[in-house]
Design an enzyme around this catalytic site. Structure first.
Site, PDB file in Angstrom:
ATOM      1  N   ARG A 296       0.890  -1.612  -0.193  1.00 30.53           N
ATOM      2  CA  ARG A 296      -0.192   0.333   0.423  1.00 30.53           C
ATOM      3  C   ARG A 296       0.648   1.259  -0.235  1.00 30.53           C
ATOM      4  O   ARG A 296       1.684   1.705   0.891  1.00 30.53           O
ATOM      5  CB  ARG A 296      -1.385  -0.071   1.234  1.00 30.53           C
ATOM      6  CG  ARG A 296      -1.738   1.101   1.215  1.00 30.53           C
ATOM      7  CD  ARG A 296      -2.901   1.295   2.354  1.00 30.53           C
ATOM      8  NE  ARG A 296      -3.110   0.996   3.729  1.00 30.53           N
ATOM      9  CZ  ARG A 296      -3.259   1.060   4.593  1.00 30.53           C
ATOM     10  NH1 ARG A 296      -5.049   1.683   3.960  1.00 30.53           N
ATOM     11  NH2 ARG A 296      -3.020   1.396   5.680  1.00 30.53           N
TER      12      ARG A 296
ATOM     13  N   ASP B 178      -3.789   3.769  14.312  1.00 32.07           N
ATOM     14  CA  ASP B 178      -2.857   3.853  13.205  1.00 32.07           C
ATOM     15  C   ASP B 178      -3.071   5.230  12.675  1.00 32.07           C
ATOM     16  O   ASP B 178      -4.350   5.218  13.463  1.00 32.07           O
ATOM     17  CB  ASP B 178      -2.078   3.477  12.202  1.00 32.07           C
ATOM     18  CG  ASP B 178      -3.839   2.148  11.514  1.00 32.07           C
ATOM     19  OD1 ASP B 178      -4.729   3.470  11.397  1.00 32.07           O
ATOM     20  OD2 ASP B 178      -4.095   1.559  10.232  1.00 32.07           O
TER      21      ASP B 178
END
Length: 544
Positions: A179, A459
């Site tokens: 990603r 996160d």
């Protein structure tokens, strides 16, 4: 430090440009092995070809948000109705990605890469975005680790020499997916003709440059997860970029395959269109639930009738999130693509059997909901959750995927996707948002992008929910906590002032030395009249 400047060879220049330059403003040991002259020229070419289009797409985002700020609502596009009504399917899925029932994600540091590839998950999403703080050292360490992992040579030794980590044989490893960072982010350490390169192009381009030959030979892609898209035009830009990469690197058209995270509210209205724009290379869509909640708040930042309750009450069982999830399943399966479920943020709780049992019960319920709804796979943040997730999907999904589950019963309207849920804001919920945001931001500033807080893996996406909820609550008139206390800046100030003493006995917290800096940043961003688009934009200026 002063920039290292590379003049391009005369034959690589065009008459329209004068003195094209590639400048490196970061320096870590051994970076020349990754940032070779050929690699830098490749990245510079990507920048020059696609930066104008990227800026146009970002400008379109700003225009769209201005429409929402003026009271507008997202909706299904009239100009693309033919795409939604059309009878078309995406390209045949590659064998390596037919069964994706359990995926694990995490940052790109070497130990994590080894443990994730060895974890027993079907796929590992190596994350340069939400779980990696993009220091120059982190980025290049991650690219080096992935290059060695692809070559099969990655290992890691504990600093005290007590443990040595190595990769399992290739056929026992999870399928690697990468990603890159989103279109909105720059990579300030590499400048081309005086401008920073797109972080998306840097992350994806450098990985493809170094690894596409080996991965193609192994029939493993390269495979990417594409984040933060808001429109079919942004997807089309990725398709153009990856097509150019294939051409330059000598790969077959469609060799680079992608899964798109549907993690913005505008994108939920363009799932068919995004699949169509990438139909020659897309493998599936993913319910990026945490960023999706963050995007909902940001999209409706000026809508006082769409204030969300505290984060703990905004679960996937809420009607607006259930509608989003079921629409994604229906859309993907109609087009022959995977519909991936979202992240379980829980991590095992050591030393507390009752607490751990409760956390695992939440994971079980979440994964059971996903597989029953028709998802083809799910995400976990911790290797210990893989057996539980696999057990649930194996029991309910004996086939490699569930594309035969068409969900023709699903009928989702615009109002289904935008109607906010009912709920409350408790004092614990308010103060919890303050703590999560400050602790995560402090760790991020210290170079750590993935932080366990109260047995949840936080996160950037989850921290963004905390930050934007605080802004939304404080800028909405007349809100009160469940106990009747007014939600105002005095309440925020008390929470911020009390936080250092609350955490005083946790001096080993990630980023402990930057807590005061993080408190100051949250205070400024929360008081600002306009909601900052992303937490990581002002914070990035403080890295390196």
């Amino acid at each position: 430090m002063s920039a290292v400047v590379f003049q391009q060879p005369e034959q690589d220049r065009t008459e329209a440009r004068t003195e094209p330059r590639i400048e490196l403003t970061g320096q870590v040991a051994g970076q020349e092995q990754l940032l070779t002259p050929a690699a830098l020229a490749f990245l510079a070419d990507l920048h020059r070809r696609f930066e104008p289009a990227r800026q146009a797409r970002l400008a379109a985002r700003r225009e769209r948000q201005a429409f929402f700020d003026a009271g507008g609502l997202p909706d299904f596009r009239a100009d693309t109705a033919a795409i939604r009504a059309g009878d078309w399917r995406v390209a045949k899925l590659p064998a390596a990605l037919l069964d994706r029932r359990v995926e694990i994600t995490g940052p790109v540091e070497p130990k994590m890469v080894i443990n994730a590839l060895n974890s027993g998950a079907n796929c590992f999403m190596a994350d340069f975005e939400d779980s990696t703080a993009p220091t120059w050292a982190n980025l290049l360490t991650g690219q080096r680790a992935l290059k060695k992992a692809v070559a099969g040579t990655l290992d890691w030794m504990a600093p005290d020499g007590s443990k040595h980590y190595t990769l399992r044989p290739f056929d026992q490893q999870a399928v690697l997916m990468v990603r890159p960072r989103g279109w909105h982010l720059d990579e300030k350490h590499l400048r081309v003709d005086g401008a920073p390169i797109s972080a998306s192009l840097f992350d994806a381009g450098l990985f493809a440059f170094h690894n596409s030959d080996v991965l193609a030979a192994k029939e493993r892609g390269p495979h990417f997860y594409l984040p933060k898209l808001q429109s079919m035009e942004e997807a089309a830009l990725w398709n153009e970029v990856l097509g150019h990469v294939e051409q330059v690197l000598g790969r077959a058209p469609g060799q680079l395959r992608v899964t798109v995270l549907i993690e913005t509210l505008p994108a939920a209205f363009e799932m068919d269109e995004i699949l169509h724009a990438l139909r020659g290379r897309v493998v599936g869509l993913n319910c990026g639930r945490w960023d999706y909640v963050f995007s909902y708040i940001k999209t409706f930042r000026a809508h006082r009738d769409k204030v969300l309750p505290e984060r703990g009450q905004v679960t996937m069982t809420q009607p607006f999130l259930r509608a989003y999830s079921e629409l994604l399943i229906q859309t993907c399966h109609r087009r022959g693509a995977h519909a991936m479920g979202g992240m379980a943020a829980q991590i095992p709780i050591s030393g507390d059997d009752a607490g751990n049992d409760l956390a695992m019960a939440k994971v079980r319920a979440d994964k059971l909901r996903e597989v029953t709804a028709g998802h083809d796979g799910t995400w976990v943040a911790h290797p210990a959750l893989i057996p539980l997730a696999r057990e649930i999907f194996d029991e309910r999904m004996p086939t490699p995927h569930q594309q035969h589950v068409l969900r023709e019963d699903v009928h989702v309207t615009r109002d289904d996707l935008v109607k906010p849920p009912l709920g409350t804001i408790t004092r614990a919920g308010f103060e919890g948002n303050v703590e999560v945001c400050v602790r995560y931001l402090a760790a991020w500033l210290d170079g750590n992008g993935c932080v366990p807080i109260h047995w949840l893996m936080e996160d950037a996406a989850t921290a963004e929910i905390a930050r934007t909820q605080l802004w939304q609550w404080l800028h909405a008139d007349g809100l009160h906590l469940a106990d009747g206390t007014e939600v105002d800046f005095a309440l925020l100030e008390r929470a911020l002032i009390g936080l250092p003493s609350k955490l005083a006995d946790r001096l080993q917290l990630p980023g402990a030395s930057r807590l005061n800096e993080a408190i100051g940043m949250l205070d400024r961003m929360t008081h600002a009249d306009t909601l900052e688009e992303f937490l990581t934009l002002p914070a990035y200026a403080r890295l390196d």
